[in-house]
Design an enzyme around this catalytic site. Structure first.
Site, PDB file in Angstrom:
ATOM      1  N   GLU A 190     -13.603  -4.403  19.891  1.00 34.51           N
ATOM      2  CA  GLU A 190     -14.741  -5.081  20.519  1.00 34.51           C
ATOM      3  C   GLU A 190     -15.386  -6.007  19.491  1.00 34.51           C
ATOM      4  O   GLU A 190     -15.789  -5.565  18.417  1.00 34.51           O
ATOM      5  CB  GLU A 190     -15.775  -4.069  21.002  1.00 34.51           C
ATOM      6  CG  GLU A 190     -15.332  -3.245  22.201  1.00 34.51           C
ATOM      7  CD  GLU A 190     -15.584  -3.955  23.523  1.00 34.51           C
ATOM      8  OE1 GLU A 190     -16.083  -5.097  23.492  1.00 34.51           O
ATOM      9  OE2 GLU A 190     -15.279  -3.358  24.563  1.00 34.51           O
ATOM     10  N   HIS A 207      -8.322  -8.513  26.994  1.00 37.39           N
ATOM     11  CA  HIS A 207      -8.685  -7.751  28.186  1.00 37.39           C
ATOM     12  C   HIS A 207      -8.363  -8.572  29.438  1.00 37.39           C
ATOM     13  O   HIS A 207      -7.979  -8.029  30.487  1.00 37.39           O
ATOM     14  CB  HIS A 207     -10.175  -7.412  28.126  1.00 37.39           C
ATOM     15  CG  HIS A 207     -10.553  -6.222  28.937  1.00 37.39           C
ATOM     16  ND1 HIS A 207     -11.837  -5.750  29.010  1.00 37.39           N
ATOM     17  CD2 HIS A 207      -9.827  -5.403  29.741  1.00 37.39           C
ATOM     18  CE1 HIS A 207     -11.877  -4.681  29.798  1.00 37.39           C
ATOM     19  NE2 HIS A 207     -10.679  -4.462  30.263  1.00 37.39           N
ATOM     20  N   ASP A 244     -12.702 -11.402  28.969  1.00 36.23           N
ATOM     21  CA  ASP A 244     -12.777 -11.348  27.517  1.00 36.23           C
ATOM     22  C   ASP A 244     -11.390 -11.202  26.884  1.00 36.23           C
ATOM     23  O   ASP A 244     -10.488 -10.657  27.509  1.00 36.23           O
ATOM     24  CB  ASP A 244     -13.705 -10.204  27.064  1.00 36.23           C
ATOM     25  CG  ASP A 244     -13.365  -8.860  27.689  1.00 36.23           C
ATOM     26  OD1 ASP A 244     -13.016  -8.800  28.883  1.00 36.23           O
ATOM     27  OD2 ASP A 244     -13.449  -7.846  26.979  1.00 36.23           O
TER      28      ASP A 244
END
Length: 311
Positions: free
Chosen positions: A102, A173, A183
């Site tokens: 992330e 993703h 994303d």
């Protein structure tokens, strides 16, 4: 900065650890998945991913800050909840097959008056905004940029993880959940990162040449769009960035600042290297991403040269 992995834990400069309760059992990862946090900051995203809620729990293996610092939330051989409903190459549910990164990034922004705002109302200056259309579809929109330090760190981390775990590929993703997720988005140079780390020659864009005596290059995939530069001359060499049924997005090799759309009827694969490329073939799920100049990416020494494509 030097990173290494000891017992599935990351060790190195600007690395810290915090355990998330949002995780599952042991796994053997096959893929690396990049995300953006769509959050306010690195710390707020870490806090959210380490909190057990009544519903909507999520997590990832690491959070990568805009300053290059990394917070690891779970060992790399443990399932985290970053992929959700997803599938790739015959696998369903990528949580059990992938490592999730992330990146601290606000993601898709919206323009309010003359300002660009995130969903949580924070305003971002123009130099932190990229205007681009997502490769999975949609209009040209504002996206929060990634920092150079963040991208270089992403390359360093991806290189280590791919080598250590023998990962098959690097994805976004948006690849494993298209239509549901966007994303890491067009502001992240996924194709260049993938090419540098995985080193696949097919990630390089094919070369084409102009076959007409002159060819207009336009702002969009239709003759109604304005021209972005003077007409291209016959024989002009192009990099094919995105192929569609009638039009293609190209970059002019002689002048990389010139990028736009041309009609497929007036370009053909270049045979300058003695290779006839398949007509309008786009290689790989990540090969059409807008990217920054590859010179900004830290070289791993293993990958091929990726294309330059400024959104």
């Amino acid at each position: 900065m030097t990173l290494k992995i000891e017992n599935h834990q990351l060790v190195g400069d600007l690395v810290s650890h915090r355990s998330t309760p949002n995780c599952g059992g042991i796994m053997a990862p096959s893929y690396l998945i990049f995300h953006y946090t769509a959050g306010r900051s690195t710390d707020s995203s870490v806090e959210s991913l380490c909190t057990r809620k009544a519903q909507g729990n999520a997590s990832a293996h690491v959070v990568l800050g805009r300053d290059g610092r990394i917070v690891q939330l779970a060992p790399f051989n443990v399932v985290t909840w970053h992929a959700g409903v997803s599938q790739w190459a015959g696998l369903v549910g990528l949580n059990s097959h992938s490592i999730g990164i992330e990146m601290d990034n606000a993601g898709l922004l919206k323009k309010v008056g003359s300002q660009y705002q995130a969903w949580f109302a924070k305003v971002y200056p123009d130099d932190e905004v990229t205007l681009a259309a997502h490769r999975n579809g949609g209009p040209v929109s504002p996206w929060h940029t990634y920092t150079e330090a963040q991208i270089e760190r992403a390359v360093e981390l991806a290189d280590l993880l791919v080598e250590h775990y023998g990962l098959q590929d690097i994805l976004g993703h948006e690849d494993i959940a298209p239509g549901r997720k966007t994303d890491p988005g067009p502001a992240f140079p996924l194709a260049a990162v993938r090419s540098r780390v995985v080193g696949r020659e097919q990630d390089e864009p094919p070369r084409y040449v102009v076959t007409a005596s002159s060819l207009n290059i336009r702002k969009g995939p239709d003759a109604s769009f304005e021209r972005v530069a003077a007409a291209l001359k016959s024989g002009s060499e192009l990099l094919l960035l995105e192929a569609r049924d009638r039009w293609s997005l190209v970059e002019v090799i002689a002048d990389p600042e010139i990028e736009g759309w041309v009609s497929n009827a007036y370009i053909a694969p270049s045979t300058g290297r003695g290779i006839a490329l398949p007509r309008f073939t786009v290689a790989g799920p990540a090969s059409t991403d807008p990217t920054i100049a590859v010179a900004k990416l830290k070289k791993s020494g293993k990958g091929k040269k990726a294309r330059r494509h400024a959104p």
